[in-house]
Design a protein around this motif. Structure first.
Motif, mmCIF file in Angstrom:
data_model
loop_
_atom_site.group_PDB
_atom_site.id
_atom_site.type_symbol
_atom_site.label_atom_id
_atom_site.label_comp_id
_atom_site.label_asym_id
_atom_site.label_seq_id
_atom_site.Cartn_x
_atom_site.Cartn_y
_atom_site.Cartn_z
ATOM 1 N N MET A 148 9.032 9.486 7.981
ATOM 2 C CA MET A 148 9.781 9.086 6.796
ATOM 3 C C MET A 148 9.147 9.743 5.582
ATOM 4 S SD MET A 148 10.226 5.298 5.221
ATOM 5 C CE MET A 148 11.385 5.041 3.931
ATOM 6 N N SER A 149 9.964 10.206 4.684
ATOM 7 C CA SER A 149 9.443 10.803 3.460
ATOM 8 C C SER A 149 9.124 9.720 2.438
ATOM 9 C CB SER A 149 10.470 11.779 2.885
ATOM 10 O OG SER A 149 11.647 11.091 2.548
ATOM 11 N N VAL A 150 8.448 10.113 1.383
ATOM 12 C CA VAL A 150 8.067 9.189 0.321
ATOM 13 C C VAL A 150 9.299 8.795 -0.481
ATOM 14 C CG1 VAL A 150 6.676 8.947 -1.764
ATOM 15 C CG2 VAL A 150 5.759 10.173 0.186
ATOM 16 N N VAL A 151 9.417 7.505 -0.787
ATOM 17 C CA VAL A 151 10.529 6.982 -1.575
ATOM 18 C C VAL A 151 10.007 6.613 -2.957
ATOM 19 C CG1 VAL A 151 12.251 5.160 -1.762
ATOM 20 C CG2 VAL A 151 11.663 6.087 0.484
ATOM 21 N N ASN A 152 10.703 7.059 -4.002
ATOM 22 C CA ASN A 152 10.351 6.744 -5.382
ATOM 23 C C ASN A 152 11.451 5.901 -6.001
ATOM 24 O OD1 ASN A 152 7.948 8.516 -5.720
ATOM 25 N ND2 ASN A 152 9.454 10.084 -5.228
ATOM 26 N N VAL A 153 11.063 4.791 -6.651
ATOM 27 C CA VAL A 153 12.028 3.926 -7.323
ATOM 28 C C VAL A 153 11.534 3.704 -8.744
ATOM 29 C CG1 VAL A 153 13.163 1.680 -7.322
ATOM 30 C CG2 VAL A 153 12.581 2.770 -5.154
ATOM 31 N N LYS A 154 12.410 3.884 -9.732
ATOM 32 C CA LYS A 154 12.060 3.660 -11.131
ATOM 33 C C LYS A 154 12.873 2.486 -11.662
ATOM 34 C CE LYS A 154 11.060 6.816 -14.305
ATOM 35 N NZ LYS A 154 9.843 6.445 -14.949
ATOM 36 N N PHE A 155 12.171 1.523 -12.268
ATOM 37 C CA PHE A 155 12.802 0.396 -12.945
ATOM 38 C C PHE A 155 12.650 0.652 -14.436
ATOM 39 C CE2 PHE A 155 11.508 -1.218 -8.866
ATOM 40 C CZ PHE A 155 12.516 -2.093 -8.496
ATOM 41 N N ALA A 156 13.710 0.493 -15.201
ATOM 42 C CA ALA A 156 13.638 0.727 -16.651
ATOM 43 C C ALA A 156 14.460 -0.323 -17.377
ATOM 44 C CB ALA A 156 14.156 2.120 -16.986
ATOM 45 N N GLU B 6 4.460 -5.774 2.539
ATOM 46 C CA GLU B 6 4.487 -6.723 3.659
ATOM 47 C C GLU B 6 5.169 -6.141 4.888
ATOM 48 O OE1 GLU B 6 6.201 -10.363 2.213
ATOM 49 O OE2 GLU B 6 4.429 -10.835 1.007
ATOM 50 N N GLN B 7 5.999 -5.124 4.708
ATOM 51 C CA GLN B 7 6.672 -4.465 5.831
ATOM 52 C C GLN B 7 5.822 -3.343 6.436
ATOM 53 O OE1 GLN B 7 9.642 -5.425 7.218
ATOM 54 N NE2 GLN B 7 9.386 -7.162 5.854
ATOM 55 N N GLY B 8 4.595 -3.147 5.904
ATOM 56 C CA GLY B 8 3.683 -2.169 6.472
ATOM 57 C C GLY B 8 3.687 -0.807 5.807
ATOM 58 N N TYR B 9 4.311 -0.691 4.642
ATOM 59 C CA TYR B 9 4.346 0.575 3.927
ATOM 60 C C TYR B 9 3.111 0.720 3.044
ATOM 61 C CZ TYR B 9 9.301 1.035 5.126
ATOM 62 O OH TYR B 9 10.480 1.158 5.792
ATOM 63 N N ASP B 10 2.688 1.968 2.794
ATOM 64 C CA ASP B 10 1.669 2.244 1.794
ATOM 65 C C ASP B 10 2.400 2.289 0.452
ATOM 66 O OD1 ASP B 10 -0.812 2.885 0.680
ATOM 67 O OD2 ASP B 10 -0.433 5.035 0.850
ATOM 68 N N VAL B 11 1.916 1.528 -0.533
ATOM 69 C CA VAL B 11 2.634 1.374 -1.798
ATOM 70 C C VAL B 11 1.723 1.683 -2.980
ATOM 71 C CG1 VAL B 11 3.920 -0.238 -3.266
ATOM 72 C CG2 VAL B 11 4.005 -0.485 -0.786
ATOM 73 N N LYS B 12 2.275 2.374 -3.980
ATOM 74 C CA LYS B 12 1.593 2.577 -5.260
ATOM 75 C C LYS B 12 2.576 2.172 -6.356
ATOM 76 C CE LYS B 12 -2.138 4.553 -3.599
ATOM 77 N NZ LYS B 12 -2.015 4.309 -2.193
ATOM 78 N N LYS B 13 2.043 1.618 -7.451
ATOM 79 C CA LYS B 13 2.891 1.121 -8.532
ATOM 80 C C LYS B 13 2.233 1.432 -9.869
ATOM 81 C CE LYS B 13 4.594 -3.396 -10.004
ATOM 82 N NZ LYS B 13 3.945 -3.348 -11.258
ATOM 83 N N ALA B 14 3.021 1.802 -10.863
ATOM 84 C CA ALA B 14 2.499 2.080 -12.198
ATOM 85 C C ALA B 14 3.520 1.619 -13.234
ATOM 86 C CB ALA B 14 2.232 3.569 -12.368
ATOM 87 N N GLU B 15 3.020 1.209 -14.402
ATOM 88 C CA GLU B 15 3.898 0.721 -15.478
ATOM 89 C C GLU B 15 3.575 1.393 -16.802
ATOM 90 O OE1 GLU B 15 2.009 -2.731 -14.881
ATOM 91 O OE2 GLU B 15 3.090 -3.199 -13.066
ATOM 92 N N PHE C 163 6.570 4.468 -2.174
ATOM 93 C CA PHE C 163 6.130 3.959 -0.880
ATOM 94 C C PHE C 163 6.567 4.861 0.267
ATOM 95 C CE2 PHE C 163 10.172 1.938 -1.839
ATOM 96 C CZ PHE C 163 10.869 1.986 -0.643
ATOM 97 N N ALA C 164 5.834 4.755 1.373
ATOM 98 C CA ALA C 164 6.150 5.500 2.590
ATOM 99 C C ALA C 164 5.508 4.777 3.764
ATOM 100 C CB ALA C 164 5.634 6.927 2.515
ATOM 101 N N LYS C 165 6.096 4.922 4.917
ATOM 102 C CA LYS C 165 5.536 4.310 6.127
ATOM 103 C C LYS C 165 4.924 5.415 6.981
ATOM 104 C CE LYS C 165 6.300 0.663 9.288
ATOM 105 N NZ LYS C 165 6.926 -0.619 9.245
ATOM 106 N N GLY C 166 3.703 5.168 7.414
ATOM 107 C CA GLY C 166 3.050 6.115 8.298
ATOM 108 C C GLY C 166 2.356 7.268 7.615
ATOM 109 N N GLU C 167 2.340 7.307 6.302
ATOM 110 C CA GLU C 167 1.608 8.347 5.590
ATOM 111 C C GLU C 167 1.067 7.790 4.285
ATOM 112 O OE1 GLU C 167 4.179 11.437 3.532
ATOM 113 O OE2 GLU C 167 5.599 10.636 4.980
ATOM 114 N N GLU C 168 0.016 8.420 3.793
ATOM 115 C CA GLU C 168 -0.601 7.962 2.551
ATOM 116 C C GLU C 168 0.244 8.393 1.362
ATOM 117 O OE1 GLU C 168 -4.764 8.364 0.067
ATOM 118 O OE2 GLU C 168 -4.571 9.310 2.021
ATOM 119 N N VAL C 169 0.389 7.494 0.410
ATOM 120 C CA VAL C 169 1.172 7.777 -0.789
ATOM 121 C C VAL C 169 0.204 8.057 -1.934
ATOM 122 C CG1 VAL C 169 2.787 6.796 -2.455
ATOM 123 C CG2 VAL C 169 3.050 6.312 -0.037
#
Length: 64
Positions: free
Chosen positions: A1-9, A29-38, A55-61
């Motif tokens: 799976m590739s890395v998914v990016n979501v932006k909240f504004a 909680e679903q097992g993904y590696d997650v990073k967050k910034a504000e 976030f991404a599953k199975g790879e480092e983000v």
């Protein structure tokens, strides 16, 4: 799976940070590696605010 990016504004007081916190916690909680910034800026005075969740599953983000 590739890395998914979501932006909240939005504008200060609209729950942008809370929404991104909820999403980050759910995918973690679903097992993904997650990073967050504000970016708060002038959020306390009704100004713009943005939050990124990556976030991404199975790879480092890397940082968002």
């Amino acid at each position: 799976m590739s890395v998914v990016n979501v932006k909240f504004a939005g504008l200060g007081g609209t729950g942008v940070i809370k929404a991104s916190d909820v999403m980050a916690e759910l995918v973690f909680e679903q097992g993904y590696d997650v990073k967050k910034a504000e970016v708060h800026g002038m959020s306390q005075r009704g100004g713009s605010i943005a939050s990124d969740v990556r976030f991404a599953k199975g790879e480092e983000v890397q940082s968002p």
